[in-house]
Motif scaffolding. Structure first.
Motif, PDB file in Angstrom:
ATOM      1  N   SER A   1      10.922  12.322 115.803  1.00 37.83           N
ATOM      2  CA  SER A   1      11.744  12.630 116.681  1.00 37.83           C
ATOM      3  C   SER A   1      13.067  13.510 115.882  1.00 37.83           C
ATOM      4  O   SER A   1      13.627  14.550 116.292  1.00 37.83           O
ATOM      5  N   GLY A   2      13.511  12.808 115.006  1.00 39.82           N
ATOM      6  CA  GLY A   2      14.722  13.474 114.373  1.00 39.82           C
ATOM      7  C   GLY A   2      14.351  14.574 113.440  1.00 39.82           C
ATOM      8  O   GLY A   2      15.057  15.667 113.641  1.00 39.82           O
ATOM      9  N   VAL A   3      13.289  14.625 112.834  1.00 37.73           N
ATOM     10  CA  VAL A   3      12.600  15.651 112.241  1.00 37.73           C
ATOM     11  C   VAL A   3      12.319  16.785 112.987  1.00 37.73           C
ATOM     12  O   VAL A   3      12.967  17.919 112.764  1.00 37.73           O
ATOM     13  N   ALA A   4      12.206  16.662 114.115  1.00 41.61           N
ATOM     14  CA  ALA A   4      11.770  17.505 115.243  1.00 41.61           C
ATOM     15  C   ALA A   4      12.928  18.385 115.475  1.00 41.61           C
ATOM     16  O   ALA A   4      13.046  19.644 115.827  1.00 41.61           O
TER      17      ALA A   4
ATOM     18  N   SER B   1      13.747  22.325 115.387  1.00 45.42           N
ATOM     19  CA  SER B   1      14.384  22.905 116.380  1.00 45.42           C
ATOM     20  C   SER B   1      15.553  23.640 115.980  1.00 45.42           C
ATOM     21  O   SER B   1      15.619  24.881 116.404  1.00 45.42           O
ATOM     22  N   ALA B   2      16.652  23.311 115.538  1.00 46.74           N
ATOM     23  CA  ALA B   2      17.724  23.995 114.929  1.00 46.74           C
ATOM     24  C   ALA B   2      17.446  25.303 113.999  1.00 46.74           C
ATOM     25  O   ALA B   2      17.924  26.437 114.261  1.00 46.74           O
ATOM     26  N   LEU B   3      16.521  25.060 113.015  1.00 46.33           N
ATOM     27  CA  LEU B   3      16.134  25.751 112.382  1.00 46.33           C
ATOM     28  C   LEU B   3      15.364  27.383 113.094  1.00 46.33           C
ATOM     29  O   LEU B   3      15.352  28.329 112.711  1.00 46.33           O
ATOM     30  N   TRP B   4      14.551  26.757 113.971  1.00 44.73           N
ATOM     31  CA  TRP B   4      13.798  27.877 114.869  1.00 44.73           C
ATOM     32  C   TRP B   4      14.766  28.579 115.479  1.00 44.73           C
ATOM     33  O   TRP B   4      14.381  29.828 115.611  1.00 44.73           O
ATOM     34  N   LEU B   5      15.910  28.038 116.039  1.00 50.48           N
ATOM     35  CA  LEU B   5      16.766  29.043 116.721  1.00 50.48           C
ATOM     36  C   LEU B   5      17.421  30.098 115.903  1.00 50.48           C
ATOM     37  O   LEU B   5      17.430  31.019 116.392  1.00 50.48           O
ATOM     38  N   VAL B   6      17.614  29.508 114.592  1.00 49.20           N
ATOM     39  CA  VAL B   6      18.193  30.580 113.702  1.00 49.20           C
ATOM     40  C   VAL B   6      17.128  31.628 113.323  1.00 49.20           C
ATOM     41  O   VAL B   6      17.460  32.809 113.458  1.00 49.20           O
ATOM     42  N   MET B   7      15.794  31.212 113.341  1.00 52.32           N
ATOM     43  CA  MET B   7      14.752  32.091 113.018  1.00 52.32           C
ATOM     44  C   MET B   7      14.428  33.310 114.195  1.00 52.32           C
ATOM     45  O   MET B   7      14.139  34.329 113.825  1.00 52.32           O
ATOM     46  N   LEU B   8      14.571  32.748 115.490  1.00 52.43           N
ATOM     47  CA  LEU B   8      14.472  33.646 116.588  1.00 52.43           C
ATOM     48  C   LEU B   8      15.413  34.745 116.697  1.00 52.43           C
ATOM     49  O   LEU B   8      15.182  35.672 117.231  1.00 52.43           O
ATOM     50  N   GLN B   9      16.538  34.431 115.948  1.00 49.07           N
ATOM     51  CA  GLN B   9      17.879  35.457 116.089  1.00 49.07           C
ATOM     52  C   GLN B   9      17.292  36.795 115.120  1.00 49.07           C
ATOM     53  O   GLN B   9      18.089  37.731 115.134  1.00 49.07           O
TER      54      GLN B   9
ATOM     55  N   ALA C   1      26.366  29.608 124.930  1.00 55.71           N
ATOM     56  CA  ALA C   1      25.789  28.267 125.648  1.00 55.71           C
ATOM     57  C   ALA C   1      24.297  28.234 126.080  1.00 55.71           C
ATOM     58  O   ALA C   1      23.955  27.038 126.310  1.00 55.71           O
ATOM     59  N   THR C   2      23.810  29.454 126.191  1.00 60.42           N
ATOM     60  CA  THR C   2      22.223  29.251 126.512  1.00 60.42           C
ATOM     61  C   THR C   2      21.432  28.614 125.235  1.00 60.42           C
ATOM     62  O   THR C   2      20.704  27.675 125.364  1.00 60.42           O
ATOM     63  N   LEU C   3      22.231  28.963 124.294  1.00 57.88           N
ATOM     64  CA  LEU C   3      21.536  28.177 122.816  1.00 57.88           C
ATOM     65  C   LEU C   3      22.053  26.744 122.687  1.00 57.88           C
ATOM     66  O   LEU C   3      21.168  25.990 122.399  1.00 57.88           O
ATOM     67  N   ALA C   4      23.213  26.458 122.972  1.00 57.77           N
ATOM     68  CA  ALA C   4      23.611  25.112 123.306  1.00 57.77           C
ATOM     69  C   ALA C   4      22.707  24.198 124.131  1.00 57.77           C
ATOM     70  O   ALA C   4      22.438  23.158 124.039  1.00 57.77           O
ATOM     71  N   LEU C   5      22.403  25.030 125.355  1.00 55.40           N
ATOM     72  CA  LEU C   5      21.734  24.379 126.509  1.00 55.40           C
ATOM     73  C   LEU C   5      20.125  24.254 125.606  1.00 55.40           C
ATOM     74  O   LEU C   5      19.542  22.906 126.030  1.00 55.40           O
ATOM     75  N   ALA C   6      19.664  25.033 124.988  1.00 54.75           N
ATOM     76  CA  ALA C   6      18.179  24.824 124.374  1.00 54.75           C
ATOM     77  C   ALA C   6      18.330  23.509 123.549  1.00 54.75           C
ATOM     78  O   ALA C   6      17.421  22.896 123.335  1.00 54.75           O
ATOM     79  N   ALA C   7      19.455  23.502 122.397  1.00 52.86           N
ATOM     80  CA  ALA C   7      19.456  22.367 121.840  1.00 52.86           C
ATOM     81  C   ALA C   7      19.709  21.019 122.639  1.00 52.86           C
ATOM     82  O   ALA C   7      19.017  19.909 122.152  1.00 52.86           O
ATOM     83  N   ALA C   8      20.637  20.969 123.700  1.00 51.33           N
ATOM     84  CA  ALA C   8      20.607  19.866 124.398  1.00 51.33           C
ATOM     85  C   ALA C   8      19.357  19.277 125.007  1.00 51.33           C
ATOM     86  O   ALA C   8      18.941  18.330 125.011  1.00 51.33           O
ATOM     87  N   ALA C   9      18.604  20.479 125.472  1.00 53.22           N
ATOM     88  CA  ALA C   9      17.278  20.095 126.244  1.00 53.22           C
ATOM     89  C   ALA C   9      16.392  19.672 125.039  1.00 53.22           C
ATOM     90  O   ALA C   9      15.628  18.464 125.555  1.00 53.22           O
TER      91      ALA C   9
ATOM     92  N   GLY D   1       6.623  17.039 117.715  1.00 53.32           N
ATOM     93  CA  GLY D   1       7.041  18.329 117.162  1.00 53.32           C
ATOM     94  C   GLY D   1       6.743  19.584 117.865  1.00 53.32           C
ATOM     95  O   GLY D   1       7.845  20.244 117.867  1.00 53.32           O
ATOM     96  N   TYR D   2       5.635  19.694 118.337  1.00 55.77           N
ATOM     97  CA  TYR D   2       5.167  20.852 119.287  1.00 55.77           C
ATOM     98  C   TYR D   2       6.140  20.926 120.486  1.00 55.77           C
ATOM     99  O   TYR D   2       6.490  22.056 120.797  1.00 55.77           O
ATOM    100  N   ALA D   3       6.556  19.936 120.886  1.00 54.28           N
ATOM    101  CA  ALA D   3       7.182  19.871 122.476  1.00 54.28           C
ATOM    102  C   ALA D   3       8.855  20.260 122.161  1.00 54.28           C
ATOM    103  O   ALA D   3       9.323  20.899 123.060  1.00 54.28           O
ATOM    104  N   ALA D   4       9.372  19.485 120.906  1.00 47.90           N
ATOM    105  CA  ALA D   4      10.723  20.088 120.843  1.00 47.90           C
ATOM    106  C   ALA D   4      10.894  21.506 120.681  1.00 47.90           C
ATOM    107  O   ALA D   4      11.957  22.039 121.204  1.00 47.90           O
ATOM    108  N   LEU D   5      10.007  22.305 119.646  1.00 45.43           N
ATOM    109  CA  LEU D   5      10.232  23.686 119.525  1.00 45.43           C
ATOM    110  C   LEU D   5       9.662  24.462 120.755  1.00 45.43           C
ATOM    111  O   LEU D   5      10.289  25.438 120.768  1.00 45.43           O
TER     112      LEU D   5
END
Length: 482
Positions: free
Chosen positions: A98-101, A105-113, A190-198, A416-420
């Motif tokens: 779960s921690g690795v996922a 997720s944080a790295l995926w947010l960067v790649m989406l930008q 805040a939308t990205l922060a929401l995604a991270a919180a989710a 892992g799949y669910a987190a991303l």
């Protein structure tokens, strides 16, 4: 990129007319919709907690060897480990996963930008490869059903490739749209922060769910509890994604309709609506999607023991998969209707069907599939990374002869799949919101983002609501993504 001055101002909504518009469009009705399903959602969370506590207590209270443990590794001399130690080891593995996922997720947010165009083309290539592999597998099953389904899958794949090659601008439009939504979302961090919180909320739930599953797996005659855990897993994650979707859709709609007089903290306002008045509607939509996902998983397990042929089983599973994709596609637009107007889910579903029927729903589905394929790359990569970690750790901890190591591997892939996928929902929600807003009224986009407006009207499949004039300037190339 967006033109200068296109980014919204949050100075406040000073005009009474704009305040009335915000009230009408963004669901400030004060009426709680579909409350029954919100209560059912809370009840199933209590059930998962109860299963984790009760079954965990039974496992830890039982002496070593009183419960049937997994077989020891071949050649092992030490006595079999107790069920409580195995359960604790499984919980530790899944907690680390779960921690690795969360990190992925944080790295995926960067790649989406960045790199949207590369992601779109890679996603299209991956989807084509999977379709060809599916056709080859169906052909290998033999029989009339397998041959017919394989031929249909192969023809569908070739048709999709030919269509995309003939309409290369379709892929470019998808890349431009993905980059544009990412650009708008960056204006509202805040939308990205929401995604991270989710994603964090999903991970916390995954830890609870893993504790319940690890304890339940050590006990006999737990088929009902296992099925409930499976449904709860899908329902909870689908609900988290629905809340993120509705919040992002409300934020994008505020930017679209109210710029440059966007009220302060539009993401916070949209989130408040999503978790209060509209929460029951989102739970209902998530329950429908999760029920179908659970049915697919159980059907796949049951089909291994079915007396019918492999081709028939594959055909039924393909039909369930198609219905699942169609339902999730419709749910995305229904959630947007719920976010914008505070409708019940049934009313939002009817209006979504009307929108898709009258505005090229098939091509909108293909557009959505291109974006979803790109987003699925990250989900699959995250799932495989966590599965590899859990599989190697579980094999070393439980032994190659135990079934627990591959159970840990499957659970790691799900985590892992669910987190991303929760993070990918942010961008998918922005795309759906732009479609719905543009279908209702294309004129605001012409004033706040002329280049994005030009990209939209250059595509004949995008609904215009009968109000936009068609002008064919070339799509802009400054959205980022390379």
């Amino acid at each position: 990129m967006l033109e200068q001055g296109a980014l919204p101002s949050e100075a406040g909504t000073s005009s009474p007319m704009l305040r009335r518009l915000e009230y009408r469009r963004f669901g400030h009705t004060g009426v709680y919709r579909d409350v029954t399903f919100a209560l059912l959602f809370g009840l199933q969370l209590v059930c998962v907690l109860t299963i984790a506590v009760v079954n965990g207590g039974r496992v830890h209270a039982s002496p070593a060897g009183s419960l049937p443990p997994p077989p020891p590794p071949l050649g092992a001399l030490e006595p079999p480990a107790s069920a409580s130690r195995l359960s604790a080891e499984m919980l530790l593995i899944l907690a680390v996963a779960s921690g690795v996922a969360a990190l992925l997720s944080a790295l995926w947010l960067v790649m989406l930008q960045t790199g949207a165009r590369s992601l779109i083309w890679s996603g299209a290539a991956l989807a084509t490869a999977l379709a060809l592999a599916n056709a080859a597998w169906l052909f290998s099953l033999g029989g009339a059903a397998g041959t017919a389904l394989g031929l249909a899958s192969f023809c569908l794949c070739l048709g999709s490739v030919a269509y995309l090659l003939y309409h290369r601008s379709f892929l470019d439009f998808s890349a431009c749209l993905l980059s544009a939504v990412a650009h708008v979302l960056r204006a509202y961090p805040a939308t990205l922060a929401l995604a991270a919180a989710a994603a964090a909320a999903a991970m916390l739930y995954a830890v609870l769910w893993s504790a319940a599953l690890a304890a339940t797996a050590q006990l006999p005659r737990q088929a009902a509890a296992s099925s409930l855990l499976l449904l709860s897993f899908f329902w909870t994650l689908q609900t988290i994604k629905a809340v993120v979707h509705a919040t992002v859709a409300g934020t994008v709609a505020s930017w679209y309709f109210l710029s440059p007089h966007v009220p302060p903290s539009p993401t916070k306002r949209a989130l408040r609506r999503a978790v209060t008045t509209s929460f029951g509607s989102l739970c209902l939509g998530a329950l429908l999607a999760s029920s179908l996902q659970t049915t697919r998983v159980l059907s796949r397990v049951a089909s291994r023991h079915a007396p019918c042929g492999a081709g028939v089983r594959s055909g039924c599973l393909c039909v369930l998969g198609f219905v699942d994709v169609l339902l999730r596609f419709c749910n995305e637009y229904a959630y947007t209707q719920v976010a914008l107007y505070g409708k019940t889910f049934t009313r939002a579903s009817r209006d979504t069907w009307t929108l898709l029927v009258h505005h090229s729903g098939v091509e909108a589905l293909l557009q959505r599939d291109l974006v979803a394929s790109a987003l699925s790359l990250g989900c699959a990569a995250g799932g495989l990374a966590c599965a590899a970690l859990c599989g190697m750790w579980g094999r070393a901890a439980f032994g190659a002869g135990s079934a627990l190591w591959w159970q840990a591997q499957l659970a790691g892939f799900a985590i892992g799949y669910a987190a991303l996928s929760v993070v990918g929902t942010t961008v998918q929600a922005g795309v759906a919101a732009l479609y719905v807003c543009y279908a209702e009224d294309p004129t605001p986009l012409a004033s706040i983002a002329p280049s994005l407006y030009a990209t939209f009207i250059a595509q004949p499949h995008v609904p215009t609501g009968g109000e936009a004039e068609r002008a064919p300037p070339p799509p802009p190339r400054g959205w980022g993504g390379g």
